[in-house]
Design a protein around this motif. Structure first.
Motif, PDB file in Angstrom:
ATOM      1  N   PHE A  26     -39.283 -35.201 -36.988  1.00  0.00           N
ATOM      2  CA  PHE A  26     -38.325 -34.117 -36.985  1.00  0.00           C
ATOM      3  C   PHE A  26     -38.138 -33.628 -35.558  1.00  0.00           C
ATOM      4  O   PHE A  26     -38.997 -33.856 -34.694  1.00  0.00           O
ATOM      5  CB  PHE A  26     -38.746 -32.968 -37.912  1.00  0.00           C
ATOM      6  CG  PHE A  26     -40.016 -32.255 -37.528  1.00  0.00           C
ATOM      7  CD1 PHE A  26     -41.232 -32.662 -38.039  1.00  0.00           C
ATOM      8  CD2 PHE A  26     -39.983 -31.167 -36.662  1.00  0.00           C
ATOM      9  CE1 PHE A  26     -42.408 -32.002 -37.705  1.00  0.00           C
ATOM     10  CE2 PHE A  26     -41.159 -30.493 -36.324  1.00  0.00           C
ATOM     11  CZ  PHE A  26     -42.372 -30.922 -36.845  1.00  0.00           C
ATOM     12  N   THR A  27     -37.009 -32.980 -35.329  1.00  0.00           N
ATOM     13  CA  THR A  27     -36.687 -32.501 -33.983  1.00  0.00           C
ATOM     14  C   THR A  27     -36.540 -30.988 -33.998  1.00  0.00           C
ATOM     15  O   THR A  27     -35.856 -30.430 -34.846  1.00  0.00           O
ATOM     16  CB  THR A  27     -35.381 -33.133 -33.474  1.00  0.00           C
ATOM     17  OG1 THR A  27     -35.545 -34.545 -33.429  1.00  0.00           O
ATOM     18  CG2 THR A  27     -35.036 -32.616 -32.074  1.00  0.00           C
ATOM     19  N   MET A  28     -37.197 -30.344 -33.058  1.00  0.00           N
ATOM     20  CA  MET A  28     -37.029 -28.909 -32.898  1.00  0.00           C
ATOM     21  C   MET A  28     -36.824 -28.619 -31.420  1.00  0.00           C
ATOM     22  O   MET A  28     -37.073 -29.464 -30.569  1.00  0.00           O
ATOM     23  CB  MET A  28     -38.216 -28.129 -33.444  1.00  0.00           C
ATOM     24  CG  MET A  28     -39.541 -28.395 -32.795  1.00  0.00           C
ATOM     25  SD  MET A  28     -40.895 -27.507 -33.637  1.00  0.00           S
ATOM     26  CE  MET A  28     -40.564 -25.814 -33.127  1.00  0.00           C
ATOM     27  N   ARG A  29     -36.356 -27.414 -31.151  1.00  0.00           N
ATOM     28  CA  ARG A  29     -35.971 -27.085 -29.784  1.00  0.00           C
ATOM     29  C   ARG A  29     -37.071 -26.264 -29.094  1.00  0.00           C
ATOM     30  O   ARG A  29     -37.668 -25.377 -29.717  1.00  0.00           O
ATOM     31  CB  ARG A  29     -34.672 -26.300 -29.800  1.00  0.00           C
ATOM     32  CG  ARG A  29     -34.095 -26.103 -28.419  1.00  0.00           C
ATOM     33  CD  ARG A  29     -32.610 -26.102 -28.456  1.00  0.00           C
ATOM     34  NE  ARG A  29     -32.046 -27.430 -28.631  1.00  0.00           N
ATOM     35  CZ  ARG A  29     -30.742 -27.653 -28.761  1.00  0.00           C
ATOM     36  NH1 ARG A  29     -29.898 -26.647 -28.773  1.00  0.00           N
ATOM     37  NH2 ARG A  29     -30.278 -28.872 -28.900  1.00  0.00           N
ATOM     38  N   VAL A  30     -37.275 -26.578 -27.836  1.00  0.00           N
ATOM     39  CA  VAL A  30     -38.157 -25.799 -26.970  1.00  0.00           C
ATOM     40  C   VAL A  30     -37.317 -25.277 -25.821  1.00  0.00           C
ATOM     41  O   VAL A  30     -36.432 -25.976 -25.330  1.00  0.00           O
ATOM     42  CB  VAL A  30     -39.320 -26.674 -26.450  1.00  0.00           C
ATOM     43  CG1 VAL A  30     -39.987 -26.062 -25.231  1.00  0.00           C
ATOM     44  CG2 VAL A  30     -40.344 -26.902 -27.551  1.00  0.00           C
ATOM     45  N   VAL A  31     -37.577 -24.055 -25.411  1.00  0.00           N
ATOM     46  CA  VAL A  31     -36.890 -23.476 -24.265  1.00  0.00           C
ATOM     47  C   VAL A  31     -37.931 -23.189 -23.199  1.00  0.00           C
ATOM     48  O   VAL A  31     -38.925 -22.505 -23.476  1.00  0.00           O
ATOM     49  CB  VAL A  31     -36.140 -22.179 -24.655  1.00  0.00           C
ATOM     50  CG1 VAL A  31     -35.444 -21.580 -23.451  1.00  0.00           C
ATOM     51  CG2 VAL A  31     -35.136 -22.468 -25.764  1.00  0.00           C
ATOM     52  N   LEU A  37     -43.388 -27.601 -18.294  1.00  0.00           N
ATOM     53  CA  LEU A  37     -43.774 -26.542 -19.231  1.00  0.00           C
ATOM     54  C   LEU A  37     -43.277 -26.850 -20.647  1.00  0.00           C
ATOM     55  O   LEU A  37     -43.923 -26.497 -21.636  1.00  0.00           O
ATOM     56  CB  LEU A  37     -43.256 -25.184 -18.761  1.00  0.00           C
ATOM     57  CG  LEU A  37     -43.962 -24.638 -17.523  1.00  0.00           C
ATOM     58  CD1 LEU A  37     -43.315 -23.338 -17.058  1.00  0.00           C
ATOM     59  CD2 LEU A  37     -45.443 -24.419 -17.785  1.00  0.00           C
ATOM     60  N   LYS A  41     -45.621 -27.134 -23.931  1.00  0.00           N
ATOM     61  CA  LYS A  41     -45.310 -26.444 -25.180  1.00  0.00           C
ATOM     62  C   LYS A  41     -45.243 -27.441 -26.336  1.00  0.00           C
ATOM     63  O   LYS A  41     -45.754 -27.205 -27.430  1.00  0.00           O
ATOM     64  CB  LYS A  41     -43.980 -25.692 -25.050  1.00  0.00           C
ATOM     65  CG  LYS A  41     -43.512 -24.994 -26.323  1.00  0.00           C
ATOM     66  CD  LYS A  41     -44.463 -23.900 -26.757  1.00  0.00           C
ATOM     67  CE  LYS A  41     -43.944 -23.191 -28.010  1.00  0.00           C
ATOM     68  NZ  LYS A  41     -44.895 -22.171 -28.493  1.00  0.00           N
ATOM     69  N   ARG A  44     -48.581 -28.391 -27.527  1.00  0.00           N
ATOM     70  CA  ARG A  44     -49.190 -27.343 -28.361  1.00  0.00           C
ATOM     71  C   ARG A  44     -48.612 -27.388 -29.774  1.00  0.00           C
ATOM     72  O   ARG A  44     -49.321 -27.173 -30.764  1.00  0.00           O
ATOM     73  CB  ARG A  44     -48.971 -25.960 -27.735  1.00  0.00           C
ATOM     74  CG  ARG A  44     -49.722 -25.752 -26.430  1.00  0.00           C
ATOM     75  CD  ARG A  44     -49.822 -24.277 -26.054  1.00  0.00           C
ATOM     76  NE  ARG A  44     -48.540 -23.651 -25.764  1.00  0.00           N
ATOM     77  CZ  ARG A  44     -47.942 -23.679 -24.588  1.00  0.00           C
ATOM     78  NH1 ARG A  44     -48.488 -24.339 -23.577  1.00  0.00           N
ATOM     79  NH2 ARG A  44     -46.795 -23.054 -24.397  1.00  0.00           N
ATOM     80  N   ILE A  45     -47.328 -27.687 -29.871  1.00  0.00           N
ATOM     81  CA  ILE A  45     -46.701 -27.821 -31.191  1.00  0.00           C
ATOM     82  C   ILE A  45     -47.319 -28.999 -31.942  1.00  0.00           C
ATOM     83  O   ILE A  45     -47.637 -28.909 -33.132  1.00  0.00           O
ATOM     84  CB  ILE A  45     -45.175 -27.988 -31.055  1.00  0.00           C
ATOM     85  CG1 ILE A  45     -44.542 -26.671 -30.570  1.00  0.00           C
ATOM     86  CG2 ILE A  45     -44.560 -28.422 -32.380  1.00  0.00           C
ATOM     87  CD1 ILE A  45     -43.070 -26.794 -30.190  1.00  0.00           C
ATOM     88  N   GLN A  51     -53.164 -29.743 -37.015  1.00  0.00           N
ATOM     89  CA  GLN A  51     -54.195 -28.908 -37.647  1.00  0.00           C
ATOM     90  C   GLN A  51     -53.840 -28.503 -39.061  1.00  0.00           C
ATOM     91  O   GLN A  51     -54.716 -28.101 -39.829  1.00  0.00           O
ATOM     92  CB  GLN A  51     -54.433 -27.662 -36.793  1.00  0.00           C
ATOM     93  CG  GLN A  51     -55.172 -27.936 -35.500  1.00  0.00           C
ATOM     94  CD  GLN A  51     -55.577 -26.650 -34.816  1.00  0.00           C
ATOM     95  OE1 GLN A  51     -54.853 -25.663 -34.844  1.00  0.00           O
ATOM     96  NE2 GLN A  51     -56.731 -26.654 -34.200  1.00  0.00           N
ATOM     97  N   LYS A  52     -52.568 -28.585 -39.422  1.00  0.00           N
ATOM     98  CA  LYS A  52     -52.147 -28.184 -40.766  1.00  0.00           C
ATOM     99  C   LYS A  52     -52.277 -29.316 -41.769  1.00  0.00           C
ATOM    100  O   LYS A  52     -52.073 -29.121 -42.972  1.00  0.00           O
ATOM    101  CB  LYS A  52     -50.686 -27.706 -40.749  1.00  0.00           C
ATOM    102  CG  LYS A  52     -50.372 -26.642 -39.705  1.00  0.00           C
ATOM    103  CD  LYS A  52     -51.167 -25.384 -39.899  1.00  0.00           C
ATOM    104  CE  LYS A  52     -50.745 -24.283 -38.955  1.00  0.00           C
ATOM    105  NZ  LYS A  52     -51.046 -24.571 -37.540  1.00  0.00           N
TER     106      LYS A  52
END
Lengths: 67, 157
Positions: A26-31, A37, A41, A44-45, A51-52
């Motif tokens: 899946f794709t999500m956005r980081v700013v 950086l 981030k 970390r995601i 972990q879930k």
């Protein structure tokens, strides 16, 4: 700040309490102010997702700047 | 596993949620019926009112993750978002919010912080091709109006 798309990849067969994860990508956005950086981030995601899931599988991420 | 959340309202229109868990193999139709029965079972215990029932499926539960021992759910940040096609806003409150994400000397959330900006992007864009957050009437979240710290009544520190 720039926008980056983060492609998150979960190993096939990975499971959570709901059962096997169907969307293994899946794709999500980081700013973030820089690619470095944004990558941090994204890492970390990936760790958060791992972990879930049962047995904390290795989750990978690919970062792409949005043009 | 299903979580059945019953919203109980009091006379001042404050609400609190009662959560009951059910086996995940139960169908949505049957959970709906169970939700109705649950309200019937609870209402005679209270002088508030069971106004709403939401069923949600527990998708993950990572009990091995340890929160910071000093974290406090009463230390929150309140994000107010603009919503498409309405003058109404929608509010998201994040508990155990890091004070390091506030602009120093202010109560304002630092929206230039990478982690904050990423959360805001998630609220607007969600996950590509799958979905993004909506308000309680299924309207699209379109942008941030304000974000500031917000303490609950039972703050420990």
């Amino acid at each position: 700040m720039a926008k980056y798309d983060v492609l998150v990849t979960i190993p096939e067969g990975s499971k959570a309490i709901v059962g096997e994860i169907e969307n293994t990508q899946f794709t999500m956005r980081v700013v973030a102010p820089s690619l470095e950086l944004a990558q941090a981030k994204a890492n970390r995601i990936a760790n958060s997702v791992s972990q879930k899931l049962f047995d904390t599988p290795t989750v990978s991420v690919t970062v792409t700047e949005v043009q | 596993m299903w979580a059945l959340n019953l919203s109980i309202f009091d006379g001042e229109k404050d609400s609190s949620i009662v959560t009951l868990n059910f086996d995940g193999t139960i169908t949505v139709a049957n959970m709906t019926t169970i939700a109705l029965a649950a309200a019937g079972a609870v209402e005679d215990l209270i002088d508030g009112a069971v106004v709403k029932a939401i069923i949600s499926q527990v998708v993950y539960q990572a009990s091995s993750i340890a929160p910071d021992p000093l974290s406090d759910v009463e230390i929150k940040a309140k994000f107010i978002f603009d919503v498409a096609n309405t003058v109404k806003n929608t509010i998201v409150s994040i508990p155990t919010f890091l004070r390091s994400k506030l602009i120093p000397g202010t109560h304002q959330v630092d929206t230039t912080d990478t982690d904050v900006a990423t959360f805001l992007a998630f609220m607007e864009d969600g996950v590509a091709l799958l979905g993004s957050p909506r308000d309680t009437e299924n309207r699209d979240v379109t942008g941030l109006i304000s974000a500031e710290e917000d303490y609950g009544r039972k703050r420990k520190k």
